[in-house]
Design a protein around this motif. Sequence first.
Motif, PDB file in Angstrom:
ATOM      1  N   UNK A  25      -4.700   2.885  -2.278  1.00  0.00           N
ATOM      2  CA  UNK A  25      -4.239   1.496  -2.190  1.00  0.00           C
ATOM      3  C   UNK A  25      -3.993   1.089  -0.740  1.00  0.00           C
ATOM      4  N   UNK A  26      -3.662   2.049   0.121  1.00  0.00           N
ATOM      5  CA  UNK A  26      -3.428   1.778   1.538  1.00  0.00           C
ATOM      6  C   UNK A  26      -4.716   1.785   2.364  1.00  0.00           C
ATOM      7  N   UNK A  27      -5.868   1.926   1.718  1.00  0.00           N
ATOM      8  CA  UNK A  27      -7.138   1.839   2.438  1.00  0.00           C
ATOM      9  C   UNK A  27      -7.845   3.158   2.644  1.00  0.00           C
ATOM     10  N   UNK A  28      -7.342   4.238   2.093  1.00  0.00           N
ATOM     11  CA  UNK A  28      -7.989   5.530   2.240  1.00  0.00           C
ATOM     12  C   UNK A  28      -9.087   5.730   1.211  1.00  0.00           C
ATOM     13  N   UNK A  29      -9.919   6.723   1.450  1.00  0.00           N
ATOM     14  CA  UNK A  29     -10.979   7.089   0.519  1.00  0.00           C
ATOM     15  C   UNK A  29     -10.812   8.566   0.183  1.00  0.00           C
ATOM     16  N   UNK A  30     -10.849   8.883  -1.080  1.00  0.00           N
ATOM     17  CA  UNK A  30     -10.678  10.266  -1.522  1.00  0.00           C
ATOM     18  C   UNK A  30     -11.914  11.070  -1.151  1.00  0.00           C
ATOM     19  N   UNK A  40      -7.698  12.837   2.100  1.00  0.00           N
ATOM     20  CA  UNK A  40      -7.945  11.404   2.131  1.00  0.00           C
ATOM     21  C   UNK A  40      -8.542  11.066   3.494  1.00  0.00           C
ATOM     22  N   UNK A  41      -9.584  10.241   3.496  1.00  0.00           N
ATOM     23  CA  UNK A  41     -10.244   9.851   4.734  1.00  0.00           C
ATOM     24  C   UNK A  41      -9.915   8.390   5.039  1.00  0.00           C
ATOM     25  N   UNK A  44     -13.247   4.200  10.191  1.00  0.00           N
ATOM     26  CA  UNK A  44     -14.482   3.416  10.230  1.00  0.00           C
ATOM     27  C   UNK A  44     -15.696   4.168   9.721  1.00  0.00           C
ATOM     28  N   UNK A  45     -15.541   4.988   8.745  1.00  0.00           N
ATOM     29  CA  UNK A  45     -16.683   5.716   8.222  1.00  0.00           C
ATOM     30  C   UNK A  45     -17.456   4.940   7.181  1.00  0.00           C
ATOM     31  N   UNK A  46     -17.396   3.611   7.226  1.00  0.00           N
ATOM     32  CA  UNK A  46     -18.014   2.764   6.224  1.00  0.00           C
ATOM     33  C   UNK A  46     -19.420   2.386   6.668  1.00  0.00           C
ATOM     34  N   UNK A  47     -20.423   2.848   5.952  1.00  0.00           N
ATOM     35  CA  UNK A  47     -21.817   2.580   6.314  1.00  0.00           C
ATOM     36  C   UNK A  47     -22.168   1.112   6.115  1.00  0.00           C
ATOM     37  N   UNK A  80      -6.331  12.917   6.255  1.00  0.00           N
ATOM     38  CA  UNK A  80      -4.963  13.288   5.925  1.00  0.00           C
ATOM     39  C   UNK A  80      -5.020  14.181   4.696  1.00  0.00           C
ATOM     40  N   UNK A  81      -4.323  15.309   4.761  1.00  0.00           N
ATOM     41  CA  UNK A  81      -4.239  16.171   3.583  1.00  0.00           C
ATOM     42  C   UNK A  81      -2.915  15.932   2.877  1.00  0.00           C
ATOM     43  N   UNK A  82      -2.985  15.881   1.574  1.00  0.00           N
ATOM     44  CA  UNK A  82      -1.804  15.747   0.733  1.00  0.00           C
ATOM     45  C   UNK A  82      -1.634  17.054  -0.026  1.00  0.00           C
ATOM     46  N   UNK A  83      -0.472  17.663   0.098  1.00  0.00           N
ATOM     47  CA  UNK A  83      -0.164  18.908  -0.605  1.00  0.00           C
ATOM     48  C   UNK A  83       1.095  18.714  -1.419  1.00  0.00           C
ATOM     49  N   UNK A  84       1.123  19.305  -2.596  1.00  0.00           N
ATOM     50  CA  UNK A  84       2.338  19.278  -3.401  1.00  0.00           C
ATOM     51  C   UNK A  84       2.799  20.724  -3.584  1.00  0.00           C
ATOM     52  N   UNK A  85       4.057  20.979  -3.238  1.00  0.00           N
ATOM     53  CA  UNK A  85       4.592  22.335  -3.334  1.00  0.00           C
ATOM     54  C   UNK A  85       5.067  22.612  -4.764  1.00  0.00           C
ATOM     55  N   UNK A  86       5.467  23.830  -5.063  1.00  0.00           N
ATOM     56  CA  UNK A  86       5.880  24.170  -6.433  1.00  0.00           C
ATOM     57  C   UNK A  86       7.083  23.363  -6.941  1.00  0.00           C
ATOM     58  N   UNK A  87       7.820  22.731  -6.044  1.00  0.00           N
ATOM     59  CA  UNK A  87       8.997  21.959  -6.454  1.00  0.00           C
ATOM     60  C   UNK A  87       8.729  20.467  -6.525  1.00  0.00           C
ATOM     61  N   UNK A  88       7.480  20.049  -6.344  1.00  0.00           N
ATOM     62  CA  UNK A  88       7.089  18.661  -6.510  1.00  0.00           C
ATOM     63  C   UNK A  88       7.150  17.816  -5.258  1.00  0.00           C
ATOM     64  N   UNK A  89       7.413  18.408  -4.119  1.00  0.00           N
ATOM     65  CA  UNK A  89       7.483  17.671  -2.861  1.00  0.00           C
ATOM     66  C   UNK A  89       6.061  17.464  -2.315  1.00  0.00           C
ATOM     67  N   UNK A  90       5.674  16.217  -2.129  1.00  0.00           N
ATOM     68  CA  UNK A  90       4.343  15.904  -1.599  1.00  0.00           C
ATOM     69  C   UNK A  90       4.451  15.730  -0.098  1.00  0.00           C
ATOM     70  N   UNK A  91       3.644  16.476   0.651  1.00  0.00           N
ATOM     71  CA  UNK A  91       3.655  16.395   2.103  1.00  0.00           C
ATOM     72  C   UNK A  91       2.288  15.904   2.584  1.00  0.00           C
ATOM     73  N   UNK A  92       2.316  15.153   3.689  1.00  0.00           N
ATOM     74  CA  UNK A  92       1.116  14.635   4.332  1.00  0.00           C
ATOM     75  C   UNK A  92       0.939  15.333   5.675  1.00  0.00           C
TER      76      UNK A  92
END
Length: 94
Positions: A25-30, A40-41, A44-47, A80-92
């Motif tokens: 929603x913020x403009x990234x591409x999976x 997430x990328x 300006x990688x838009x052809x 940007x990498x998104x990781x979720x740890x075993x306790x549910x914390x999402x880090x960027x």
Amino acid sequence: MTDVSPLADADRTSRLDAAVAQAIADGGRLETRYPHHAVIRYGAGNIAMHVTFAVLTVFTCGFFVFPWIVWANTLREYRVTLDVDPYGEVTRHR
């Protein structure tokens, strides 16, 4: 003292899904997606934009090449990498 236990895999996956949806929603591409990790990328990688600038450059007899150069050099692509740890914390991580 409270003991915090790890979340189930389904809960971790749903938290990552919410973070990925927000990034899109913020403009990234999976780029890639795993159960507890996503890339997430952004940028300006838009052809389609390069094709648009090429057509405009042809129709303006080369004048539009200058904005194209500026656009291509200022809007760099990054991931940007998104990781979720075993306790549910999402880090960027950039």
